[in-house]
Design a protein around this motif. Structure first.
Motif, PDB file in Angstrom:
ATOM      1  N   LEU A 159      10.629  46.912 -70.609  1.00  0.00           N
ATOM      2  CA  LEU A 159      11.806  48.017 -70.797  1.00  0.00           C
ATOM      3  C   LEU A 159      12.697  47.908 -69.865  1.00  0.00           C
ATOM      4  CD1 LEU A 159       9.478  51.082 -72.201  1.00  0.00           C
ATOM      5  CD2 LEU A 159      10.408  49.010 -73.517  1.00  0.00           C
ATOM      6  N   THR A 160      14.106  47.940 -69.980  1.00  0.00           N
ATOM      7  CA  THR A 160      15.181  47.959 -69.062  1.00  0.00           C
ATOM      8  C   THR A 160      15.612  49.213 -69.064  1.00  0.00           C
ATOM      9  OG1 THR A 160      16.545  47.207 -70.903  1.00  0.00           O
ATOM     10  CG2 THR A 160      15.508  45.369 -69.489  1.00  0.00           C
ATOM     11  N   GLY A 161      15.547  50.091 -69.891  1.00  0.00           N
ATOM     12  CA  GLY A 161      16.189  51.597 -69.869  1.00  0.00           C
ATOM     13  C   GLY A 161      17.560  51.470 -70.325  1.00  0.00           C
ATOM     14  N   SER A 162      18.133  52.643 -69.977  1.00  0.00           N
ATOM     15  CA  SER A 162      19.349  52.998 -70.500  1.00  0.00           C
ATOM     16  C   SER A 162      20.404  53.050 -69.539  1.00  0.00           C
ATOM     17  CB  SER A 162      19.304  54.594 -71.005  1.00  0.00           C
ATOM     18  OG  SER A 162      20.485  54.800 -71.753  1.00  0.00           O
ATOM     19  N   SER A 163      21.705  53.611 -69.605  1.00  0.00           N
ATOM     20  CA  SER A 163      22.805  53.586 -68.909  1.00  0.00           C
ATOM     21  C   SER A 163      22.712  54.760 -67.906  1.00  0.00           C
ATOM     22  CB  SER A 163      24.270  53.539 -69.535  1.00  0.00           C
ATOM     23  OG  SER A 163      24.335  54.386 -70.202  1.00  0.00           O
ATOM     24  N   MET A 164      23.375  54.727 -66.783  1.00  0.00           N
ATOM     25  CA  MET A 164      23.374  55.789 -65.943  1.00  0.00           C
ATOM     26  C   MET A 164      24.418  57.003 -66.732  1.00  0.00           C
ATOM     27  SD  MET A 164      23.984  54.599 -62.116  1.00  0.00           S
ATOM     28  CE  MET A 164      22.543  53.620 -61.053  1.00  0.00           C
ATOM     29  N   LEU A 165      25.231  56.450 -67.487  1.00  0.00           N
ATOM     30  CA  LEU A 165      25.862  57.464 -68.204  1.00  0.00           C
ATOM     31  C   LEU A 165      25.242  58.311 -68.948  1.00  0.00           C
ATOM     32  CD1 LEU A 165      28.857  58.732 -68.818  1.00  0.00           C
ATOM     33  CD2 LEU A 165      28.951  56.767 -70.581  1.00  0.00           C
ATOM     34  N   GLU A 166      24.421  57.663 -69.796  1.00  0.00           N
ATOM     35  CA  GLU A 166      23.510  58.377 -70.882  1.00  0.00           C
ATOM     36  C   GLU A 166      22.611  59.241 -70.205  1.00  0.00           C
ATOM     37  OE1 GLU A 166      20.879  57.739 -74.887  1.00  0.00           O
ATOM     38  OE2 GLU A 166      21.055  55.913 -73.636  1.00  0.00           O
ATOM     39  N   ILE A 167      22.063  58.996 -69.061  1.00  0.00           N
ATOM     40  CA  ILE A 167      21.255  59.702 -68.318  1.00  0.00           C
ATOM     41  C   ILE A 167      21.721  60.907 -67.871  1.00  0.00           C
ATOM     42  CG2 ILE A 167      19.338  59.772 -66.332  1.00  0.00           C
ATOM     43  CD1 ILE A 167      18.625  58.056 -68.812  1.00  0.00           C
ATOM     44  N   PRO A 173      12.880  56.877 -78.235  1.00  0.00           N
ATOM     45  CA  PRO A 173      13.565  55.609 -77.780  1.00  0.00           C
ATOM     46  C   PRO A 173      13.017  54.826 -76.738  1.00  0.00           C
ATOM     47  CG  PRO A 173      15.216  57.321 -78.490  1.00  0.00           C
ATOM     48  CD  PRO A 173      13.581  57.989 -78.087  1.00  0.00           C
ATOM     49  N   ARG A 174      12.975  53.486 -76.871  1.00  0.00           N
ATOM     50  CA  ARG A 174      12.305  52.815 -75.796  1.00  0.00           C
ATOM     51  C   ARG A 174      13.163  52.723 -74.615  1.00  0.00           C
ATOM     52  NH1 ARG A 174       7.646  53.185 -75.623  1.00  0.00           N
ATOM     53  NH2 ARG A 174       8.321  55.067 -76.950  1.00  0.00           N
ATOM     54  N   ARG A 175      14.568  52.951 -74.691  1.00  0.00           N
ATOM     55  CA  ARG A 175      15.469  52.923 -73.493  1.00  0.00           C
ATOM     56  C   ARG A 175      15.150  54.080 -72.761  1.00  0.00           C
ATOM     57  NH1 ARG A 175      18.645  54.845 -77.959  1.00  0.00           N
ATOM     58  NH2 ARG A 175      19.585  56.852 -77.722  1.00  0.00           N
ATOM     59  N   LEU A 176      14.561  55.500 -72.985  1.00  0.00           N
ATOM     60  CA  LEU A 176      14.383  56.480 -72.622  1.00  0.00           C
ATOM     61  C   LEU A 176      13.097  56.379 -71.583  1.00  0.00           C
ATOM     62  CD1 LEU A 176      15.688  59.176 -74.871  1.00  0.00           C
ATOM     63  CD2 LEU A 176      17.057  58.103 -73.095  1.00  0.00           C
ATOM     64  N   ALA A 177      12.189  55.515 -72.196  1.00  0.00           N
ATOM     65  CA  ALA A 177      10.871  55.089 -71.515  1.00  0.00           C
ATOM     66  C   ALA A 177      10.941  54.483 -69.944  1.00  0.00           C
ATOM     67  CB  ALA A 177       9.975  54.453 -72.462  1.00  0.00           C
ATOM     68  N   LYS A 178       9.954  54.563 -69.222  1.00  0.00           N
ATOM     69  CA  LYS A 178      10.004  53.930 -67.884  1.00  0.00           C
ATOM     70  C   LYS A 178      10.276  52.458 -68.054  1.00  0.00           C
ATOM     71  CE  LYS A 178       6.488  57.256 -66.344  1.00  0.00           C
ATOM     72  NZ  LYS A 178       5.151  57.583 -65.789  1.00  0.00           N
ATOM     73  N   THR A 179      11.244  52.035 -67.216  1.00  0.00           N
ATOM     74  CA  THR A 179      11.535  50.824 -67.120  1.00  0.00           C
ATOM     75  C   THR A 179      10.308  49.703 -66.447  1.00  0.00           C
ATOM     76  OG1 THR A 179      12.446  51.244 -64.964  1.00  0.00           O
ATOM     77  CG2 THR A 179      14.105  51.317 -66.934  1.00  0.00           C
ATOM     78  N   GLU A 180      10.413  48.661 -66.871  1.00  0.00           N
ATOM     79  CA  GLU A 180       9.306  47.714 -66.292  1.00  0.00           C
ATOM     80  C   GLU A 180       9.644  47.280 -64.695  1.00  0.00           C
ATOM     81  OE1 GLU A 180       6.107  45.049 -66.475  1.00  0.00           O
ATOM     82  OE2 GLU A 180       6.771  46.619 -67.538  1.00  0.00           O
ATOM     83  N   THR A 181      10.898  46.952 -64.347  1.00  0.00           N
ATOM     84  CA  THR A 181      11.048  46.564 -63.066  1.00  0.00           C
ATOM     85  C   THR A 181      12.421  47.141 -62.762  1.00  0.00           C
ATOM     86  OG1 THR A 181      12.241  44.603 -64.031  1.00  0.00           O
ATOM     87  CG2 THR A 181      10.021  44.259 -63.298  1.00  0.00           C
ATOM     88  N   TYR A 182      13.505  46.841 -63.194  1.00  0.00           N
ATOM     89  CA  TYR A 182      14.757  47.464 -62.682  1.00  0.00           C
ATOM     90  C   TYR A 182      15.348  48.261 -63.978  1.00  0.00           C
ATOM     91  CZ  TYR A 182      14.719  44.683 -58.340  1.00  0.00           C
ATOM     92  OH  TYR A 182      14.214  44.195 -56.987  1.00  0.00           O
TER      93      TYR A 182
END
Length: 485
Positions: free
Chosen positions: A42-50, A183-192
């Motif tokens: 998982l690679t996460g979301s954007s800083m803007l969305e957070i 949404p997987r983009r809101l879940a914990k990221t794998e590395t970065y």
């Protein structure tokens, strides 16, 4: 293979009872494989969305404050621990508590599930509704000009609201992430990367540091007493490890390591802090030094070791992510101690002047950390919760200070500064979090969350968060306050 695994997962409840032998083994293997893929890469979301999410959620709290009267507020109903519960009206209390739930918690559930793809529009609407509510209430009370005077009581209320937001978001996400509706983009990221759940453990550390004994400049306990007080956290860490392994919960080993978990990190930070007794005015310097040195070590090759899938048989190699990231969380805690003392507990001859300057300081720090997080993420190293590197630490501070800056807009709202639900959670933060973990475990043991439909998942999350809210409320009504450790 992946399609077969998904079919097996989504139709698990319909499998015949006499399924056995090789077919059952294949299904279990596919199920385990799919569960690992569900939390991997998982690679996460954007800083803007957070950033947008961390604007919307505190605005929900401000909006709720703008729609309740003083008679319904938590502050006006505040009681002594030895007060007689029967002297208050349970029906009125629960009614107000349910309204708090509908105004704050239910929208949060929606934002991370059914409305996840409407984050920007939803946040914009919340901004509009909040502005309208604030304007109408100020007009009703005859307010004609903006005032940010506030007082020390409102600052304490904002700290309580901040702690509540971190807790309710954490409790909501730890169960929601087990369903496909999350949404997987809101879940914990794998590395970065950056995601909403990446803020969880970091926010917990920041919350603790802002209101810690060190931040309040209270004489700290020795390291031996710190170890004793951390025993409950260590026990909880072992319990979590045993239970998650027992129910085959879909955890990825790269999150903290084979045996490490969140509770061990909190205990480790507490013990490290007690071993270095330093005034809060200087803890920020030590924390910054720890973070910079740790970041240099990462850039010089430590990150390659931590991100490698190879593990030895020794305890350090087995739990390398959890052990080494402890330096990042410790540095974060030390900086948080300094900021907490600087913002909230620094003495001043004028309470109103102090309150006014707190708001200015928070807004300046919020903008500074936000800009620095973007620069570090772009030119030094991508943010990584897994390693707790410097860009991640700065991002956590930026988002947490942003929550504070939004909550402080509550000085525009005449009347209430805190709701019943916020006060109830604050009286039993850790017990509420433990209850959330227990309920999450029960849900995962009683059903296959990966096969749940969107409707089923949403209903479960609503019931789950409602049970947490009512339980915290009833405990607060009867003056029950549990202290663990």
């Amino acid at each position: 293979m992946e399609e077969s695994a998904f079919y097996c997962v989504s139709n698990l409840q319909a499998l015949p009872c006499n399924l056995e032998g090789s077919n059952a083994s294949v299904c279990v293997m596919l199920l385990s494989s799919f569960g690992q893929r569900f939390v991997s890469n998982l690679t996460g979301s954007s800083m803007l969305e957070i950033a947008v999410l961390t604007v919307a959620i505190p605005l929900l709290v401000v909006f709720r404050h703008a729609t309740i009267s003083n008679s319904m507020a938590g502050g006006s109903l505040k009681k002594n621990d030895d007060a007689v519960a029967e002297s208050r009206n349970m029906k009125t209390y629960l009614t107000t508590l349910c309204l708090d739930y509908l105004a704050i918690v239910l929208p949060v559930v929606s934002f991370v599930t059914v409305l996840a793809d409407w984050t920007y529009i939803g946040s914009f609407l919340i901004v509009i509704f909040t502005l309208i509510s604030v304007a109408s209430k100020r007009y009703k009370f005859g307010g004609s000009s903006l005032s940010f005077q506030g007082d020390s009581n409102s600052l304490r209320a904002y700290i309580s609201s901040y702690r509540f937001i971190v807790m309710i978001m954490t409790c909501e996400c730890i169960l929601a992430v087990d369903f496909r509706i999350f949404p997987r983009r809101l879940a914990k990221t794998e590395t970065y990367g950056t995601s909403l759940m990446d803020l969880g453990v970091g926010s917990f550390v920041v919350v603790n540091s802002f209101v810690s004994r060190q931040a309040r400049n209270i004489k700290t306990i020795g390291w031996k007493n710190a170890v004793q007080s951390s025993i409950p956290l260590i026990i909880l860490g072992f319990i979590r490890f045993v239970t998650t392994a027992g129910v085959n919960y879909q955890l990825h080993v790269s999150e903290y390591g084979v045996h490490w978990n969140f509770f061990f990190t909190l205990a480790g930070v507490s013990i490290l802090t007690s071993m270095v007794n330093i005034p809060p005015q200087y803890s920020g310097i030590l924390g910054s030094l720890v973070l910079v040195v740790y970041q240099l070590c990462l850039l010089l090759g430590l990150n390659n070791y931590l991100l490698s899938n190879e593990r030895g048989t020794d305890i350090i190699s087995q739990n390398k992510e959890g052990l080494f990231s402890l330096f990042g969380y410790w540095g974060m805690y030390l900086v948080g101690v300094h900021l907490g003392n600087y913002l909230f507990f620094e003495t001043s001859s004028s309470a109103s002047k102090s309150s006014r300057w707190v708001r200015i300081r928070v807004w300046i720090l919020c903008l500074s950390f936000g800009l620095l997080s973007v620069l570090l993420d772009r030119y030094v190293e991508k943010a990584s919760r897994r390693m707790c590197n410097l860009p991640y630490v700065v991002m956590v501070f930026a988002n947490n200070l942003q929550i504070f800056s939004i909550l402080m807009l509550g000085d525009l709202v005449p009347g209430s500064k805190i709701s019943l639900l916020e006060e109830a959670f604050n009286r039993n933060l850790l017990p509420t979090f433990l209850l959330a973990n227990i309920l999450t475990g029960l849900v995962n043991m009683s059903m296959n969350t990966l096969s749940a439909s969107s409707f089923t998942a949403t209903c479960i999350l609503i019931v789950y968060t409602f049970v947490l809210s009512i339980t915290a409320g009833i405990a607060d009504f009867y003056g029950i306050k549990l202290k663990l450790g």
